[in-house]
Design a protein around this motif. Structure first.
Motif, PDB file in Angstrom:
ATOM      1  N   LYS A 204       0.831  -1.201   0.000  1.00  0.00           N
ATOM      2  CA  LYS A 204       0.000   0.000   0.000  1.00  0.00           C
ATOM      3  C   LYS A 204       0.868   1.256   0.000  1.00  0.00           C
ATOM      4  O   LYS A 204       1.774   1.405   0.804  1.00  0.00           O
ATOM      5  CB  LYS A 204      -0.902  -0.005   1.229  1.00  0.00           C
ATOM      6  CG  LYS A 204      -1.881   1.133   1.272  1.00  0.00           C
ATOM      7  CD  LYS A 204      -2.782   0.996   2.489  1.00  0.00           C
ATOM      8  CE  LYS A 204      -3.679   2.174   2.645  1.00  0.00           C
ATOM      9  NZ  LYS A 204      -4.540   2.051   3.819  1.00  0.00           N
ATOM     10  N   LYS A 205       0.576   2.141  -0.933  1.00  0.00           N
ATOM     11  CA  LYS A 205       1.268   3.422  -1.020  1.00  0.00           C
ATOM     12  C   LYS A 205       0.485   4.475  -0.234  1.00  0.00           C
ATOM     13  O   LYS A 205       1.011   5.114   0.653  1.00  0.00           O
ATOM     14  CB  LYS A 205       1.415   3.836  -2.485  1.00  0.00           C
ATOM     15  CG  LYS A 205       2.209   5.076  -2.705  1.00  0.00           C
ATOM     16  CD  LYS A 205       2.362   5.367  -4.190  1.00  0.00           C
ATOM     17  CE  LYS A 205       3.065   6.681  -4.419  1.00  0.00           C
ATOM     18  NZ  LYS A 205       3.070   7.043  -5.821  1.00  0.00           N
ATOM     19  N   HIS A 206      -0.804   4.659  -0.574  1.00  0.00           N
ATOM     20  CA  HIS A 206      -1.701   5.547   0.165  1.00  0.00           C
ATOM     21  C   HIS A 206      -3.135   5.277  -0.265  1.00  0.00           C
ATOM     22  O   HIS A 206      -3.375   4.484  -1.181  1.00  0.00           O
ATOM     23  CB  HIS A 206      -1.324   7.022  -0.021  1.00  0.00           C
ATOM     24  CG  HIS A 206      -1.527   7.539  -1.410  1.00  0.00           C
ATOM     25  ND1 HIS A 206      -0.604   7.384  -2.401  1.00  0.00           N
ATOM     26  CD2 HIS A 206      -2.553   8.218  -1.960  1.00  0.00           C
ATOM     27  CE1 HIS A 206      -1.053   7.938  -3.514  1.00  0.00           C
ATOM     28  NE2 HIS A 206      -2.235   8.449  -3.262  1.00  0.00           N
ATOM     29  N   SER A 207      -4.077   5.924   0.386  1.00  0.00           N
ATOM     30  CA  SER A 207      -5.486   5.750   0.019  1.00  0.00           C
ATOM     31  C   SER A 207      -6.184   7.100   0.034  1.00  0.00           C
ATOM     32  O   SER A 207      -5.747   8.041   0.699  1.00  0.00           O
ATOM     33  CB  SER A 207      -6.179   4.785   0.976  1.00  0.00           C
ATOM     34  OG  SER A 207      -6.123   5.264   2.285  1.00  0.00           O
ATOM     35  N   HIS A 208      -7.269   7.162  -0.730  1.00  0.00           N
ATOM     36  CA  HIS A 208      -8.071   8.371  -0.830  1.00  0.00           C
ATOM     37  C   HIS A 208      -9.510   7.944  -1.075  1.00  0.00           C
ATOM     38  O   HIS A 208      -9.791   7.271  -2.073  1.00  0.00           O
ATOM     39  CB  HIS A 208      -7.563   9.268  -1.953  1.00  0.00           C
ATOM     40  CG  HIS A 208      -8.323  10.541  -2.097  1.00  0.00           C
ATOM     41  ND1 HIS A 208      -8.241  11.560  -1.175  1.00  0.00           N
ATOM     42  CD2 HIS A 208      -9.201  10.955  -3.039  1.00  0.00           C
ATOM     43  CE1 HIS A 208      -9.029  12.546  -1.552  1.00  0.00           C
ATOM     44  NE2 HIS A 208      -9.616  12.198  -2.682  1.00  0.00           N
ATOM     45  N   ASN A 209     -10.408   8.328  -0.171  1.00  0.00           N
ATOM     46  CA  ASN A 209     -11.808   7.897  -0.223  1.00  0.00           C
ATOM     47  C   ASN A 209     -11.867   6.379  -0.257  1.00  0.00           C
ATOM     48  O   ASN A 209     -11.386   5.734   0.650  1.00  0.00           O
ATOM     49  CB  ASN A 209     -12.540   8.539  -1.393  1.00  0.00           C
ATOM     50  CG  ASN A 209     -12.678  10.036  -1.219  1.00  0.00           C
ATOM     51  OD1 ASN A 209     -12.670  10.543  -0.106  1.00  0.00           O
ATOM     52  ND2 ASN A 209     -12.773  10.757  -2.320  1.00  0.00           N
ATOM     53  N   PHE A 210     -12.427   5.796  -1.310  1.00  0.00           N
ATOM     54  CA  PHE A 210     -12.562   4.344  -1.389  1.00  0.00           C
ATOM     55  C   PHE A 210     -11.454   3.701  -2.210  1.00  0.00           C
ATOM     56  O   PHE A 210     -11.400   2.483  -2.338  1.00  0.00           O
ATOM     57  CB  PHE A 210     -13.924   3.978  -2.009  1.00  0.00           C
ATOM     58  CG  PHE A 210     -15.076   4.444  -1.170  1.00  0.00           C
ATOM     59  CD1 PHE A 210     -15.365   3.825   0.029  1.00  0.00           C
ATOM     60  CD2 PHE A 210     -15.843   5.513  -1.571  1.00  0.00           C
ATOM     61  CE1 PHE A 210     -16.420   4.254   0.808  1.00  0.00           C
ATOM     62  CE2 PHE A 210     -16.909   5.955  -0.805  1.00  0.00           C
ATOM     63  CZ  PHE A 210     -17.190   5.321   0.394  1.00  0.00           C
ATOM     64  N   LYS A 211     -10.590   4.499  -2.787  1.00  0.00           N
ATOM     65  CA  LYS A 211      -9.544   3.971  -3.665  1.00  0.00           C
ATOM     66  C   LYS A 211      -8.241   3.795  -2.893  1.00  0.00           C
ATOM     67  O   LYS A 211      -7.856   4.654  -2.112  1.00  0.00           O
ATOM     68  CB  LYS A 211      -9.318   4.909  -4.845  1.00  0.00           C
ATOM     69  CG  LYS A 211      -8.474   4.308  -5.947  1.00  0.00           C
ATOM     70  CD  LYS A 211      -8.356   5.237  -7.123  1.00  0.00           C
ATOM     71  CE  LYS A 211      -9.613   5.149  -7.955  1.00  0.00           C
ATOM     72  NZ  LYS A 211      -9.506   5.833  -9.236  1.00  0.00           N
ATOM     73  N   ILE A 212      -7.567   2.658  -3.127  1.00  0.00           N
ATOM     74  CA  ILE A 212      -6.267   2.394  -2.510  1.00  0.00           C
ATOM     75  C   ILE A 212      -5.230   2.332  -3.619  1.00  0.00           C
ATOM     76  O   ILE A 212      -5.432   1.675  -4.637  1.00  0.00           O
ATOM     77  CB  ILE A 212      -6.269   1.084  -1.713  1.00  0.00           C
ATOM     78  CG1 ILE A 212      -7.342   1.123  -0.622  1.00  0.00           C
ATOM     79  CG2 ILE A 212      -4.890   0.845  -1.086  1.00  0.00           C
ATOM     80  CD1 ILE A 212      -7.506  -0.179   0.120  1.00  0.00           C
ATOM     81  N   TYR A 213      -4.131   3.016  -3.424  1.00  0.00           N
ATOM     82  CA  TYR A 213      -3.041   3.059  -4.391  1.00  0.00           C
ATOM     83  C   TYR A 213      -1.931   2.139  -3.894  1.00  0.00           C
ATOM     84  O   TYR A 213      -1.471   2.278  -2.757  1.00  0.00           O
ATOM     85  CB  TYR A 213      -2.527   4.493  -4.544  1.00  0.00           C
ATOM     86  CG  TYR A 213      -3.589   5.434  -5.049  1.00  0.00           C
ATOM     87  CD1 TYR A 213      -3.722   5.677  -6.407  1.00  0.00           C
ATOM     88  CD2 TYR A 213      -4.463   6.055  -4.173  1.00  0.00           C
ATOM     89  CE1 TYR A 213      -4.699   6.533  -6.881  1.00  0.00           C
ATOM     90  CE2 TYR A 213      -5.455   6.906  -4.634  1.00  0.00           C
ATOM     91  CZ  TYR A 213      -5.566   7.142  -5.990  1.00  0.00           C
ATOM     92  OH  TYR A 213      -6.549   7.980  -6.451  1.00  0.00           O
ATOM     93  N   TRP A 214      -1.509   1.203  -4.750  1.00  0.00           N
ATOM     94  CA  TRP A 214      -0.501   0.219  -4.400  1.00  0.00           C
ATOM     95  C   TRP A 214       0.685   0.361  -5.337  1.00  0.00           C
ATOM     96  O   TRP A 214       0.528   0.716  -6.486  1.00  0.00           O
ATOM     97  CB  TRP A 214      -1.054  -1.191  -4.546  1.00  0.00           C
ATOM     98  CG  TRP A 214      -2.319  -1.467  -3.803  1.00  0.00           C
ATOM     99  CD1 TRP A 214      -3.583  -1.150  -4.191  1.00  0.00           C
ATOM    100  CD2 TRP A 214      -2.444  -2.121  -2.550  1.00  0.00           C
ATOM    101  NE1 TRP A 214      -4.491  -1.577  -3.256  1.00  0.00           N
ATOM    102  CE2 TRP A 214      -3.809  -2.183  -2.231  1.00  0.00           C
ATOM    103  CE3 TRP A 214      -1.520  -2.673  -1.651  1.00  0.00           C
ATOM    104  CZ2 TRP A 214      -4.282  -2.772  -1.060  1.00  0.00           C
ATOM    105  CZ3 TRP A 214      -1.991  -3.265  -0.493  1.00  0.00           C
ATOM    106  CH2 TRP A 214      -3.361  -3.297  -0.202  1.00  0.00           C
ATOM    107  N   ARG A 215       1.879   0.049  -4.834  1.00  0.00           N
ATOM    108  CA  ARG A 215       3.047   0.004  -5.706  1.00  0.00           C
ATOM    109  C   ARG A 215       3.714  -1.357  -5.546  1.00  0.00           C
ATOM    110  O   ARG A 215       3.526  -2.048  -4.547  1.00  0.00           O
ATOM    111  CB  ARG A 215       4.007   1.143  -5.428  1.00  0.00           C
ATOM    112  CG  ARG A 215       4.671   1.120  -4.106  1.00  0.00           C
ATOM    113  CD  ARG A 215       5.651   2.278  -4.036  1.00  0.00           C
ATOM    114  NE  ARG A 215       6.040   2.540  -2.672  1.00  0.00           N
ATOM    115  CZ  ARG A 215       6.522   3.674  -2.244  1.00  0.00           C
ATOM    116  NH1 ARG A 215       6.652   4.683  -3.070  1.00  0.00           N
ATOM    117  NH2 ARG A 215       6.874   3.828  -0.992  1.00  0.00           N
ATOM    118  N   CYS A 216       4.487  -1.716  -6.535  1.00  0.00           N
ATOM    119  CA  CYS A 216       5.133  -3.020  -6.550  1.00  0.00           C
ATOM    120  C   CYS A 216       5.977  -3.197  -5.287  1.00  0.00           C
ATOM    121  O   CYS A 216       6.638  -2.264  -4.818  1.00  0.00           O
ATOM    122  CB  CYS A 216       6.009  -3.152  -7.792  1.00  0.00           C
ATOM    123  SG  CYS A 216       6.844  -4.752  -7.887  1.00  0.00           S
ATOM    124  N   ALA A 217       5.965  -4.410  -4.751  1.00  0.00           N
ATOM    125  CA  ALA A 217       6.748  -4.707  -3.545  1.00  0.00           C
ATOM    126  C   ALA A 217       8.248  -4.563  -3.804  1.00  0.00           C
ATOM    127  O   ALA A 217       9.027  -4.410  -2.868  1.00  0.00           O
ATOM    128  CB  ALA A 217       6.433  -6.117  -3.056  1.00  0.00           C
TER     129      ALA A 217
END
Length: 92
Positions: free
Chosen positions: A40-53
């Protein structure tokens, strides 16, 4: 015209890809999609932003946006092969 339709098709089929979650060695939630693992990189409202491990280790720039249990957007290309299921648990 055909190129635009092909891009729309690719975008629509990539949307709403079901995902699998796991817990990493440090207790963080990880996202497993098509053999790749994201943190997990960050989240905003209902959306979660992920980046490669492997963002830090291999400088992999692949990103994913999820809403609930579905990927709604995928950006970037991985610079490494997919992981085996045994490596999913070590995603921190």
């Amino acid at each position: 015209m055909i190129k635009k339709k092909l891009e729309d098709y690719k975008r629509n089929t990539a949307m709403f890809t079901p995902v699998e979650f796991s817990i990493g060695a440090r207790g963080n939630r990880c996202l497993n999609v098509n053999g790749y693992v994201y943190t997990k990189k960050h989240s905003h409202n209902f959306k979660i932003y992920w980046r490669c491990a492997f963002y830090r280790k291999l400088n992999c720039k692949a990103l994913v946006h999820s809403e609930g249990d579905y990927v709604v957007k995928s950006c970037g290309i991985h610079n490494h092969p997919r992981m085996s299921p045994y490596q999913f648990s070590n995603c921190d």
